[in-house]
Design a protein around this motif. Structure first.
Motif, PDB file in Angstrom:
ATOM      1  N   VAL A 155       5.454   2.736 -27.747  1.00  0.00           N
ATOM      2  CA  VAL A 155       5.702   4.136 -28.039  1.00  0.00           C
ATOM      3  C   VAL A 155       4.767   4.997 -27.207  1.00  0.00           C
ATOM      4  N   LEU A 156       5.261   6.177 -26.804  1.00  0.00           N
ATOM      5  CA  LEU A 156       4.428   7.202 -26.198  1.00  0.00           C
ATOM      6  C   LEU A 156       4.201   8.281 -27.237  1.00  0.00           C
ATOM      7  N   PHE A 157       2.954   8.498 -27.563  1.00  0.00           N
ATOM      8  CA  PHE A 157       2.539   9.395 -28.646  1.00  0.00           C
ATOM      9  C   PHE A 157       1.831  10.585 -28.004  1.00  0.00           C
TER      10      PHE A 157
ATOM     11  N   GLY B  16      -3.461   1.606 -26.940  1.00  0.00           N
ATOM     12  CA  GLY B  16      -3.810   0.882 -28.155  1.00  0.00           C
ATOM     13  C   GLY B  16      -2.850  -0.260 -28.393  1.00  0.00           C
ATOM     14  N   LEU B  17      -3.364  -1.376 -28.886  1.00  0.00           N
ATOM     15  CA  LEU B  17      -2.532  -2.549 -29.152  1.00  0.00           C
ATOM     16  C   LEU B  17      -2.752  -3.077 -30.558  1.00  0.00           C
ATOM     17  N   SER B  18      -1.663  -3.490 -31.170  1.00  0.00           N
ATOM     18  CA  SER B  18      -1.718  -4.262 -32.405  1.00  0.00           C
ATOM     19  C   SER B  18      -0.782  -5.445 -32.231  1.00  0.00           C
ATOM     20  N   GLY B  19      -0.802  -6.361 -33.175  1.00  0.00           N
ATOM     21  CA  GLY B  19       0.091  -7.500 -33.045  1.00  0.00           C
ATOM     22  C   GLY B  19      -0.032  -8.464 -34.199  1.00  0.00           C
ATOM     23  N   GLN B  20       0.745  -9.533 -34.099  1.00  0.00           N
ATOM     24  CA  GLN B  20       0.803 -10.531 -35.166  1.00  0.00           C
ATOM     25  C   GLN B  20      -0.571 -11.175 -35.341  1.00  0.00           C
TER      26      GLN B  20
ATOM     27  N   TYR C 135      -0.748  11.583 -23.338  1.00  0.00           N
ATOM     28  CA  TYR C 135      -0.097  10.650 -24.236  1.00  0.00           C
ATOM     29  C   TYR C 135      -0.993   9.441 -24.498  1.00  0.00           C
ATOM     30  N   ILE C 136      -0.754   8.829 -25.636  1.00  0.00           N
ATOM     31  CA  ILE C 136      -1.335   7.528 -25.956  1.00  0.00           C
ATOM     32  C   ILE C 136      -0.199   6.518 -25.962  1.00  0.00           C
ATOM     33  N   LEU C 137      -0.416   5.401 -25.295  1.00  0.00           N
ATOM     34  CA  LEU C 137       0.560   4.322 -25.315  1.00  0.00           C
ATOM     35  C   LEU C 137       0.195   3.377 -26.451  1.00  0.00           C
ATOM     36  N   GLY C 138       1.090   3.280 -27.429  1.00  0.00           N
ATOM     37  CA  GLY C 138       0.902   2.360 -28.549  1.00  0.00           C
ATOM     38  C   GLY C 138       1.799   1.148 -28.381  1.00  0.00           C
ATOM     39  N   LEU C 139       1.211  -0.039 -28.484  1.00  0.00           N
ATOM     40  CA  LEU C 139       1.953  -1.284 -28.281  1.00  0.00           C
ATOM     41  C   LEU C 139       1.780  -2.205 -29.481  1.00  0.00           C
TER      42      LEU C 139
ATOM     43  N   SER D  36       3.746  -0.278 -36.660  1.00  0.00           N
ATOM     44  CA  SER D  36       2.429  -0.643 -36.146  1.00  0.00           C
ATOM     45  C   SER D  36       2.144  -0.001 -34.793  1.00  0.00           C
ATOM     46  N   ALA D  37       3.159   0.117 -33.941  1.00  0.00           N
ATOM     47  CA  ALA D  37       2.941   0.734 -32.628  1.00  0.00           C
ATOM     48  C   ALA D  37       2.561   2.205 -32.774  1.00  0.00           C
ATOM     49  N   VAL D  38       3.207   2.902 -33.690  1.00  0.00           N
ATOM     50  CA  VAL D  38       2.846   4.299 -33.965  1.00  0.00           C
ATOM     51  C   VAL D  38       1.465   4.357 -34.611  1.00  0.00           C
TER      52      VAL D  38
END
Length: 454
Positions: A18-20, A78-82, A4-8, A442-444
């Motif tokens: 999310v767990l992808f 992976g991380l994304s954010g404001q 899995y990839i953890l998307g945050l 964005s998390a996906v």
């Protein structure tokens, strides 16, 4: 065995995890929690800050609610954010890992968000002209750093998502992708370099500038076990939430993505040989954001989307309370949509720009072509929904999309999902076919980026 990839995604109001699953490219678990991190600062006009400790606590709780047996098989994070905002911390002591397998924030400032309005027009006009096609506005990281009271004895600066990457990897510095760097200002996306000479001449503390790394690349590996995710797990350099949301639903280069949630955005990918203009186009309604692989997104970002409809509902609710005839917002919203569905068209014209637009902040809302026959709630609601589409297509005209080879509109966003009238107006506004996907996420999107690139 599945991996899995953890998307945050660390958003302005919430954190989502999310767990992808890498083989099926499917989301197998997800959780989102509000951060409730806004700080009320009545002593500083237009300040918009958030409590870093609360954001990190929410992040830990969110990840901790995912299945631990799957977290043990996460092969990358992976991380994304404001975007735009800035957080300061001290190298080597920016967090505390002593509480089992999660970290807590320590020796950090509060997060000064993209909504911060302290940088006045006078301050902004006193700053040097950037060597960039993107202008600098209040709430942008570099503009905020020009305020000396924020610095104290902090040694590192970045966005909130950059901070989390640094803490997960145990980095002494901040690494930042062009997506986030461009949102700070004073960054040239063609050379992928900060405007070092320009900033030095203005007395900017250059030691706070993050190190630039490619969008979609790695920042390092986890320095400790984290909620069952083993130490040594690769961590991607943090990305922008807008770019990741587009990545989650743009399946072809000939797609344009229309997202209508609180605000509204219409975007498509520019050709590979596109180069942005050399200087900011202050009056242009279209901006060019760095995407992936040296590509750019053409973006019409409207401040007026679902928030306009929410304001209309709030206005009617207030009027009804004054008339002692109360109705809940959700019930009123449903009734308005029902009235508008019975009113297929309207000659009433509503320009819904009650918040102005970045390229034209003084152009506010108007209602025109009013007659005795078009004042029903059906007419007004239909005209308001039509006006939201008229505004975004005035910012990025249909002809512009056609010239760019856009063959399909991908619609997403919470306002589109819940409003059939708005969807009808979307299909009227564009000659291209319209398909609706799950909300841009964005998390996906950040999990998909890592799945495609690692």
């Amino acid at each position: 065995m599945s991996t899995y990839i953890l998307g945050l995604d660390l958003g302005t109001t919430s954190v989502k995890a999310v767990l992808f699953e890498t083989d099926s490219r499917a989301v197998v678990a997800t959780h989102a929690l509000p951060t409730a991190s806004d700080i009320i600062n009545n002593s500083v006009t237009k300040a918009k800050e958030q409590d870093t400790l609360r954001i990190i606590d929410t992040l830990n709780r969110c990840v901790g609610l995912l299945p631990r047996d799957k977290l043990q098989h996460v092969n990358s994070i992976g991380l994304s954010g404001q975007m735009h905002g800035v957080l300061f911390w001290k190298a080597k002591s920016g967090c505390d890992w002593s509480n089992r397998d999660f970290f807590t924030a320590r020796d950090t400032s509060q997060l000064i968000t993209w909504q911060d309005g302290r940088c006045s027009s006078e301050l902004l006009s006193s700053l040097p002209k950037p060597d960039s096609h993107l202008s600098v506005a209040t709430g942008f990281g570099c503009a905020t750093i020009f305020w000396p009271e924020f610095l104290e004895d902090f040694t590192v600066a970045g966005t909130i998502q950059d901070y989390v990457v640094s803490m997960l990897c145990g980095l002494d510095v901040c690494v930042m992708t062009p997506q986030n760097a461009a949102s700070w200002g004073f960054f040239n996306t063609s050379s992928n370099q900060w405007n070092i000479d320009i900033l030095r001449g203005a007395g900017f503390p250059l030691t706070l500038l993050p190190q630039c790394v490619p969008s979609g690349g790695l920042a390092g590996q986890t320095c400790s076990d984290w909620h069952g995710i083993p130490a040594g797990t690769p961590v991607g350099a943090a990305l922008g939430d807008f770019q990741c949301s587009v990545y989650s639903c743009m399946s072809a280069r000939t797609d344009a993505v229309l997202n209508i949630s609180t605000s509204a955005q219409l975007t498509f990918a520019m050709p590979a040989d596109f180069k942005p203009p050399h200087s900011p186009q202050l009056t242009s309604s279209i901006s060019y954001f760095p995407y992936f692989d040296s590509l750019y997104l053409a973006v019409a970002a409207s401040l007026n989307g679902g928030n306009v409809l929410a304001t209309f509902v709030e206005m009617l609710t207030t009027w009804m309370k004054e008339l002692n005839a109360e109705l809940s917002d959700s019930c009123l919203y449903e009734k308005l949509i029902g009235c508008a569905l019975n009113q297929e068209t309207s000659d009433l014209r509503v320009s819904p720009t009650i918040l102005g637009e970045r390229h034209n902040p003084f152009c506010l809302g108007q209602v025109t072509n009013i007659s005795a026959s078009n004042l029903s709630l059906g007419h007004v609601t239909r005209a308001l929904c039509s006006g939201v589409l008229d505004n975004i297509t005035s910012m990025m005209p249909v002809e512009h999309l056609q010239q760019a080879g856009v063959s399909r509109i991908v619609g997403s966003g919470s306002a589109l999902a819940r409003n059939e009238v708005l969807r009808q107006e979307v299909e009227r506004a564009f000659p291209q076919p319209v398909v609706y996907r799950q909300n841009a996420d964005s998390a996906v999107g950040v999990a998909m980026v890592l799945c495609d690139r690692l």
